[in-house]
Design a protein around this motif. Structure first.
Motif, PDB file in Angstrom:
ATOM      1  N   UNK B  52       7.935  17.015   7.796  1.00  0.00           N
ATOM      2  CA  UNK B  52       9.145  16.847   8.599  1.00  0.00           C
ATOM      3  C   UNK B  52       8.879  16.472  10.053  1.00  0.00           C
ATOM      4  N   UNK B  53       7.663  16.777  10.519  1.00  0.00           N
ATOM      5  CA  UNK B  53       7.382  16.583  11.946  1.00  0.00           C
ATOM      6  C   UNK B  53       5.959  16.075  12.138  1.00  0.00           C
ATOM      7  N   UNK B  54       5.678  15.637  13.368  1.00  0.00           N
ATOM      8  CA  UNK B  54       4.289  15.281  13.669  1.00  0.00           C
ATOM      9  C   UNK B  54       3.920  15.750  15.064  1.00  0.00           C
ATOM     10  N   UNK B  80       4.777   6.540  14.190  1.00  0.00           N
ATOM     11  CA  UNK B  80       4.734   7.592  13.167  1.00  0.00           C
ATOM     12  C   UNK B  80       5.603   7.172  12.005  1.00  0.00           C
ATOM     13  N   UNK B  81       5.470   7.889  10.908  1.00  0.00           N
ATOM     14  CA  UNK B  81       6.256   7.523   9.728  1.00  0.00           C
ATOM     15  C   UNK B  81       7.350   8.546   9.480  1.00  0.00           C
ATOM     16  N   UNK B  82       8.387   8.076   8.832  1.00  0.00           N
ATOM     17  CA  UNK B  82       9.420   8.936   8.253  1.00  0.00           C
ATOM     18  C   UNK B  82       9.312   8.742   6.750  1.00  0.00           C
ATOM     19  N   UNK B  90      14.602  10.168  15.178  1.00  0.00           N
ATOM     20  CA  UNK B  90      15.373  11.373  14.882  1.00  0.00           C
ATOM     21  C   UNK B  90      15.721  12.061  16.205  1.00  0.00           C
ATOM     22  N   UNK B  92      14.795  14.878  17.122  1.00  0.00           N
ATOM     23  CA  UNK B  92      13.534  15.467  17.619  1.00  0.00           C
ATOM     24  C   UNK B  92      12.675  14.405  18.295  1.00  0.00           C
ATOM     25  N   UNK B  93      12.626  13.210  17.704  1.00  0.00           N
ATOM     26  CA  UNK B  93      11.860  12.120  18.325  1.00  0.00           C
ATOM     27  C   UNK B  93      12.376  11.832  19.731  1.00  0.00           C
ATOM     28  N   UNK B  96      11.504  14.663  22.212  1.00  0.00           N
ATOM     29  CA  UNK B  96      10.089  14.825  22.558  1.00  0.00           C
ATOM     30  C   UNK B  96       9.433  13.540  23.069  1.00  0.00           C
TER      31      UNK B  96
END
Lengths: 91, 139
Positions: B52-54, B80-82, B90, B92-93, B96
């Motif tokens: 779900x996250x990186x 990054x990948x989803x 997202x 969150x993206x 951050x």
């Protein structure tokens, strides 16, 4: 103690574009305080109002993450290199 | 729409990285002289919830930045990948995103047989899409 501080691209706006600047102090925190005198804004970008290292900033003394040393109280020596990097994270 | 140029081999390598890590999210840098993608730097996703996250491995990032510092190169894009959602930042993206100079590249494997690659700038919570131009050869 004179140390080299390597700035990430996002903080170079505080150093007139310089990718590295010199700072002095006996701990990482003192070096950041010293830098902030000549490059106002650096401290706020790195340290929270509560005096802690920002969650999404990584700082290294030479090759070691300071979170695994003494965080901002880590002692520094002449010739050390401090690197400031933004964490890379998301969802 | 501003363009985001990427050599085709780099785009392919990024998609392969995403496929290799599936169903976890992959992450990495696209680096080069300012504004020009030349190479991919794969980074390990060390987030405890990697589906779900990186979060990029700090030690690998340090090595990558040291190399960039010595070459006068920069992080042109952060990718990054989803694996279960579209190639769009997202919440969150957005929250951050720390680097206003870098492009944020998303590879979606929502349909694994049809990877989708899109690029964005994320500035103070605003998302701006860039037009991806894949080039056969690096300029």
């Amino acid at each position: 103690m004179a140390v080299e501080v390597r700035m990430p691209t996002i903080l170079r706006k505080y150093t007139s574009g310089a990718k590295a600047v010199e700072g002095s102090g006996s701990t990482v925190r003192e070096v950041i305080e010293d830098l902030d005198q000549r490059h106002p804004g650096v401290r706020g970008a790195v340290v929270t109002d509560g005096g802690e290292l920002h969650r999404f900033i990584n700082m290294y003394l030479n090759d070691e993450d300071i979170r695994f040393l003494g965080s901002l109280e880590t002692p520094v020596s002449d010739g050390d290199v401090i690197s400031i990097l933004p964490a890379v994270a998301g969802g | 729409m501003l363009e985001f140029r990427i050599p085709e081999p780099v785009a392919r390598a990024m998609t392969e990285h995403a496929q290799a890590e599936y169903p976890k999210e992959c992450c990495g840098f696209l680096v080069g002289p300012p504004g020009e993608v030349r190479e991919q730097v794969k980074l390990t996703n060390v987030d405890p919830d990697p589906v779900m996250r990186y979060e990029a491995d700090p030690k690998e990032m340090k090595r990558a930045y040291d190399d960039l510092f010595d070459r006068d190169w920069e992080v042109v894009a952060i990718y990054h990948s989803h694996t279960h959602t579209p190639a769009y930042p997202s919440p969150t993206d957005v929250k951050l995103a720390r680097d206003p100079n870098a492009a944020y590249v998303l590879v979606s494997l929502q349909d694994r047989s049809l990877p989708d690659l899109r690029a964005f700038r994320i500035l103070e919570g605003r998302i701006e899409e860039l037009g991806v131009v894949s080039e056969e050869k690096a300029s």
